[in-house]
Design a protein around this motif. Structure first.
Motif, PDB file in Angstrom:
ATOM      1  N   SER A   1      -8.166 116.344 -39.052  1.00 12.44           N
ATOM      2  CA  SER A   1      -8.725 117.197 -38.008  1.00 12.44           C
ATOM      3  C   SER A   1      -7.779 117.278 -36.811  1.00 12.44           C
ATOM      4  O   SER A   1      -7.575 118.366 -36.247  1.00 12.44           O
ATOM      5  CB  SER A   1     -10.080 116.662 -37.550  1.00 12.44           C
ATOM      6  OG  SER A   1     -10.588 117.434 -36.477  1.00 12.44           O
ATOM      7  N   ALA A   2      -7.190 116.153 -36.441  1.00 12.66           N
ATOM      8  CA  ALA A   2      -6.242 116.152 -35.317  1.00 12.66           C
ATOM      9  C   ALA A   2      -5.067 117.072 -35.599  1.00 12.66           C
ATOM     10  O   ALA A   2      -4.590 117.787 -34.710  1.00 12.66           O
ATOM     11  CB  ALA A   2      -5.752 114.733 -35.049  1.00 12.66           C
ATOM     12  N   LYS A   3      -4.608 117.072 -36.837  1.00 12.42           N
ATOM     13  CA  LYS A   3      -3.495 117.947 -37.222  1.00 12.42           C
ATOM     14  C   LYS A   3      -3.888 119.414 -37.067  1.00 12.42           C
ATOM     15  O   LYS A   3      -3.111 120.224 -36.551  1.00 12.42           O
ATOM     16  CB  LYS A   3      -3.093 117.650 -38.664  1.00 12.42           C
ATOM     17  CG  LYS A   3      -1.917 118.480 -39.187  1.00 12.42           C
ATOM     18  CD  LYS A   3      -1.538 118.011 -40.587  1.00 12.42           C
ATOM     19  CE  LYS A   3      -0.330 118.773 -41.118  1.00 12.42           C
ATOM     20  NZ  LYS A   3      -0.655 120.186 -41.418  1.00 12.42           N
ATOM     21  N   VAL A   4      -5.099 119.737 -37.502  1.00 11.96           N
ATOM     22  CA  VAL A   4      -5.566 121.120 -37.404  1.00 11.96           C
ATOM     23  C   VAL A   4      -5.695 121.535 -35.936  1.00 11.96           C
ATOM     24  O   VAL A   4      -5.302 122.643 -35.551  1.00 11.96           O
ATOM     25  CB  VAL A   4      -6.919 121.288 -38.127  1.00 11.96           C
ATOM     26  CG1 VAL A   4      -7.447 122.709 -37.945  1.00 11.96           C
ATOM     27  CG2 VAL A   4      -6.770 120.970 -39.614  1.00 11.96           C
ATOM     28  N   GLN A   5      -6.251 120.649 -35.107  1.00 14.85           N
ATOM     29  CA  GLN A   5      -6.410 120.957 -33.676  1.00 14.85           C
ATOM     30  C   GLN A   5      -5.039 121.161 -33.023  1.00 14.85           C
ATOM     31  O   GLN A   5      -4.844 122.081 -32.213  1.00 14.85           O
ATOM     32  CB  GLN A   5      -7.153 119.830 -32.944  1.00 14.85           C
ATOM     33  CG  GLN A   5      -8.442 119.346 -33.580  1.00 14.85           C
ATOM     34  CD  GLN A   5      -9.409 120.441 -33.968  1.00 14.85           C
ATOM     35  OE1 GLN A   5      -9.692 121.345 -33.162  1.00 14.85           O
ATOM     36  NE2 GLN A   5      -9.918 120.394 -35.186  1.00 14.85           N
ATOM     37  N   SER A   6      -4.099 120.280 -33.368  1.00 17.18           N
ATOM     38  CA  SER A   6      -2.761 120.370 -32.783  1.00 17.18           C
ATOM     39  C   SER A   6      -2.076 121.677 -33.176  1.00 17.18           C
ATOM     40  O   SER A   6      -1.445 122.339 -32.350  1.00 17.18           O
ATOM     41  CB  SER A   6      -1.920 119.173 -33.233  1.00 17.18           C
ATOM     42  OG  SER A   6      -0.639 119.211 -32.643  1.00 17.18           O
ATOM     43  N   GLU A   7      -2.206 122.048 -34.448  1.00 16.98           N
ATOM     44  CA  GLU A   7      -1.597 123.292 -34.922  1.00 16.98           C
ATOM     45  C   GLU A   7      -2.225 124.502 -34.241  1.00 16.98           C
ATOM     46  O   GLU A   7      -1.580 125.542 -34.087  1.00 16.98           O
ATOM     47  CB  GLU A   7      -1.731 123.397 -36.435  1.00 16.98           C
ATOM     48  CG  GLU A   7      -0.850 122.407 -37.193  1.00 16.98           C
ATOM     49  CD  GLU A   7      -1.093 122.433 -38.690  1.00 16.98           C
ATOM     50  OE1 GLU A   7      -2.118 123.028 -39.106  1.00 16.98           O
ATOM     51  OE2 GLU A   7      -0.285 121.846 -39.431  1.00 16.98           O
TER      52      GLU A   7
ATOM     53  N   LYS B   1      -6.130 118.734 -26.466  1.00 14.87           N
ATOM     54  CA  LYS B   1      -7.235 117.924 -25.960  1.00 14.87           C
ATOM     55  C   LYS B   1      -8.126 117.446 -27.093  1.00 14.87           C
ATOM     56  O   LYS B   1      -8.487 116.260 -27.170  1.00 14.87           O
ATOM     57  CB  LYS B   1      -8.060 118.730 -24.954  1.00 14.87           C
ATOM     58  CG  LYS B   1      -9.235 117.955 -24.376  1.00 14.87           C
ATOM     59  CD  LYS B   1     -10.010 118.792 -23.366  1.00 14.87           C
ATOM     60  CE  LYS B   1     -11.207 118.015 -22.818  1.00 14.87           C
ATOM     61  NZ  LYS B   1     -11.977 118.831 -21.836  1.00 14.87           N
ATOM     62  N   ASN B   2      -8.481 118.365 -27.979  1.00 15.71           N
ATOM     63  CA  ASN B   2      -9.334 117.987 -29.104  1.00 15.71           C
ATOM     64  C   ASN B   2      -8.562 117.265 -30.202  1.00 15.71           C
ATOM     65  O   ASN B   2      -9.163 116.625 -31.059  1.00 15.71           O
ATOM     66  CB  ASN B   2     -10.041 119.215 -29.680  1.00 15.71           C
ATOM     67  CG  ASN B   2     -11.295 119.569 -28.902  1.00 15.71           C
ATOM     68  OD1 ASN B   2     -12.090 118.702 -28.557  1.00 15.71           O
ATOM     69  ND2 ASN B   2     -11.469 120.850 -28.592  1.00 15.71           N
ATOM     70  N   ALA B   3      -7.248 117.370 -30.192  1.00  9.80           N
ATOM     71  CA  ALA B   3      -6.444 116.591 -31.136  1.00  9.80           C
ATOM     72  C   ALA B   3      -6.438 115.116 -30.730  1.00  9.80           C
ATOM     73  O   ALA B   3      -6.387 114.220 -31.573  1.00  9.80           O
ATOM     74  CB  ALA B   3      -5.018 117.120 -31.189  1.00  9.80           C
ATOM     75  N   ARG B   4      -6.505 114.863 -29.418  1.00 10.86           N
ATOM     76  CA  ARG B   4      -6.455 113.491 -28.918  1.00 10.86           C
ATOM     77  C   ARG B   4      -7.685 112.681 -29.325  1.00 10.86           C
ATOM     78  O   ARG B   4      -7.585 111.479 -29.570  1.00 10.86           O
ATOM     79  CB  ARG B   4      -6.342 113.482 -27.390  1.00 10.86           C
ATOM     80  CG  ARG B   4      -5.004 113.927 -26.867  1.00 10.86           C
ATOM     81  CD  ARG B   4      -4.970 113.952 -25.348  1.00 10.86           C
ATOM     82  NE  ARG B   4      -5.223 112.643 -24.766  1.00 10.86           N
ATOM     83  CZ  ARG B   4      -5.080 112.366 -23.471  1.00 10.86           C
ATOM     84  NH1 ARG B   4      -4.693 113.312 -22.641  1.00 10.86           N
ATOM     85  NH2 ARG B   4      -5.321 111.161 -23.009  1.00 10.86           N
ATOM     86  N   VAL B   5      -8.843 113.322 -29.373  1.00  2.80           N
ATOM     87  CA  VAL B   5     -10.104 112.586 -29.584  1.00  2.80           C
ATOM     88  C   VAL B   5     -10.126 111.838 -30.918  1.00  2.80           C
ATOM     89  O   VAL B   5     -10.335 110.624 -30.942  1.00  2.80           O
ATOM     90  CB  VAL B   5     -11.312 113.542 -29.458  1.00  2.80           C
ATOM     91  CG1 VAL B   5     -12.606 112.809 -29.804  1.00  2.80           C
ATOM     92  CG2 VAL B   5     -11.386 114.114 -28.046  1.00  2.80           C
ATOM     93  N   PRO B   6      -9.927 112.517 -32.063  1.00  2.00           N
ATOM     94  CA  PRO B   6      -9.942 111.783 -33.321  1.00  2.00           C
ATOM     95  C   PRO B   6      -8.771 110.811 -33.454  1.00  2.00           C
ATOM     96  O   PRO B   6      -8.902 109.756 -34.081  1.00  2.00           O
ATOM     97  CB  PRO B   6      -9.884 112.886 -34.389  1.00  2.00           C
ATOM     98  CG  PRO B   6      -9.260 114.050 -33.701  1.00  2.00           C
ATOM     99  CD  PRO B   6      -9.730 113.966 -32.280  1.00  2.00           C
ATOM    100  N   LEU B   7      -7.629 111.156 -32.857  1.00  2.00           N
ATOM    101  CA  LEU B   7      -6.484 110.252 -32.929  1.00  2.00           C
ATOM    102  C   LEU B   7      -6.743 108.975 -32.141  1.00  2.00           C
ATOM    103  O   LEU B   7      -6.374 107.877 -32.582  1.00  2.00           O
ATOM    104  CB  LEU B   7      -5.220 110.952 -32.410  1.00  2.00           C
ATOM    105  CG  LEU B   7      -4.622 112.026 -33.309  1.00  2.00           C
ATOM    106  CD1 LEU B   7      -3.443 112.703 -32.619  1.00  2.00           C
ATOM    107  CD2 LEU B   7      -4.193 111.438 -34.652  1.00  2.00           C
ATOM    108  N   ALA B   8      -7.377 109.108 -30.980  1.00  2.00           N
ATOM    109  CA  ALA B   8      -7.699 107.928 -30.183  1.00  2.00           C
ATOM    110  C   ALA B   8      -8.670 107.021 -30.937  1.00  2.00           C
ATOM    111  O   ALA B   8      -8.547 105.792 -30.903  1.00  2.00           O
ATOM    112  CB  ALA B   8      -8.296 108.350 -28.841  1.00  2.00           C
ATOM    113  N   TRP B   9      -9.636 107.638 -31.634  1.00  2.00           N
ATOM    114  CA  TRP B   9     -10.576 106.842 -32.439  1.00  2.00           C
ATOM    115  C   TRP B   9      -9.828 106.124 -33.551  1.00  2.00           C
ATOM    116  O   TRP B   9      -9.997 104.916 -33.752  1.00  2.00           O
ATOM    117  CB  TRP B   9     -11.668 107.741 -33.036  1.00  2.00           C
ATOM    118  CG  TRP B   9     -12.583 106.970 -33.937  1.00  2.00           C
ATOM    119  CD1 TRP B   9     -13.702 106.263 -33.576  1.00  2.00           C
ATOM    120  CD2 TRP B   9     -12.434 106.780 -35.356  1.00  2.00           C
ATOM    121  NE1 TRP B   9     -14.249 105.645 -34.675  1.00  2.00           N
ATOM    122  CE2 TRP B   9     -13.491 105.943 -35.779  1.00  2.00           C
ATOM    123  CE3 TRP B   9     -11.506 107.224 -36.290  1.00  2.00           C
ATOM    124  CZ2 TRP B   9     -13.656 105.559 -37.114  1.00  2.00           C
ATOM    125  CZ3 TRP B   9     -11.662 106.838 -37.618  1.00  2.00           C
ATOM    126  CH2 TRP B   9     -12.729 106.009 -38.020  1.00  2.00           C
ATOM    127  N   ALA B  10      -9.009 106.866 -34.290  1.00  2.00           N
ATOM    128  CA  ALA B  10      -8.302 106.278 -35.427  1.00  2.00           C
ATOM    129  C   ALA B  10      -7.304 105.219 -34.992  1.00  2.00           C
ATOM    130  O   ALA B  10      -7.118 104.206 -35.671  1.00  2.00           O
ATOM    131  CB  ALA B  10      -7.582 107.377 -36.222  1.00  2.00           C
TER     132      ALA B  10
END
Length: 217
Positions: A97-103, A108-117
């Motif tokens: 999901s972070a990859k999709v948000q970043s692309e 901002k929304n890429a950071r959320v799942p990455l911070a969790w992981a």
């Protein structure tokens, strides 16, 4: 025959005496064992159910990624993280999901799942990968100190060179060429013994960056 009857009666009496002394303990042990067996089977059923539901949701994340649908990927991944965080699918969904948000340009929304992981992924190697990707996002946002903080924790051995290379990029962005040289040199050294073509390509890139900031001092 009478002798046998006497022996049987004696054995029965011994059994009765033993049962009177230990029967309650045996009953308790048997009940506990039965409950443990039922509990274990129930736990396995629950874990299997969790895995199946998480797998179905992860398929949604994959489909959304293929469609470049950032919102759909974000929502499905969020559900997995919220309800099935103990499954491997939560780790994978967070990264995808972070990859999709970043692309999609939504850092901002890429950071959320990455911070969790980066903090809670079940697989240590995926935690390291999440920290690396989170640091990349933070670099793009010019949050240099936060990005460097993600690279301080011990990395998975296979990612050590990439950690060092990214650290060099951040230090260059901060205007710290001497520290960047040390980071790039660490990346080059880590890749020097590698034989894979990908590692060789990464080494050439790291070496080019090292040369650009003045080479080894």
């Amino acid at each position: 025959m009478a002798a046998f009857d006497l022996e049987e009666q004696e054995q029965i009496s011994q059994i009765k005496g033993w049962w009177e002394s230990y029967g309650s303990v045996v009953t308790v042990v048997a009940v506990v064992a039965a409950l443990a067996s039922v509990g274990w089977q129930g736990w396995n059923w629950y874990k299997g159910k969790q895995g199946a539901e998480a797998s179905a949701l992860y398929a949604v994340v994959q489909q959304a990624a293929g469609e470049h649908n950032a919102q759909k990927a974000r929502e499905a991944a969020g559900t997995i993280i919220e309800k099935y965080s103990g499954t491997p699918y939560a780790d994978l969904a967070a990264l995808l999901s972070a990859k999709v948000q970043s692309e999609a340009g939504d850092l901002k929304n890429a950071r959320v799942p990455l911070a969790w992981a980066a903090e809670k992924a079940n697989d240590p190697a995926l935690r390291s990968l999440a920290r690396l990707r989170l640091a990349t996002v933070l670099l793009d946002e010019k949050a240099y100190d936060e990005a460097l903080a993600q690279l301080q924790a011990p990395a998975d051995a296979d990612l050590a060179a990439r950690f060092a290379d990214l650290k060099g990029d951040i230090l260059v962005a901060q205007g710290k060429p001497a520290e960047a040289r040390a980071a790039y040199q660490a990346a080059v050294d880590a890749l020097s013994a590698a034989v894979k073509q990908e590692a060789s390509a990464l080494r050439e890139i790291a070496q080019a960056k090292l040369d650009a900031v003045g080479g080894a001092q």
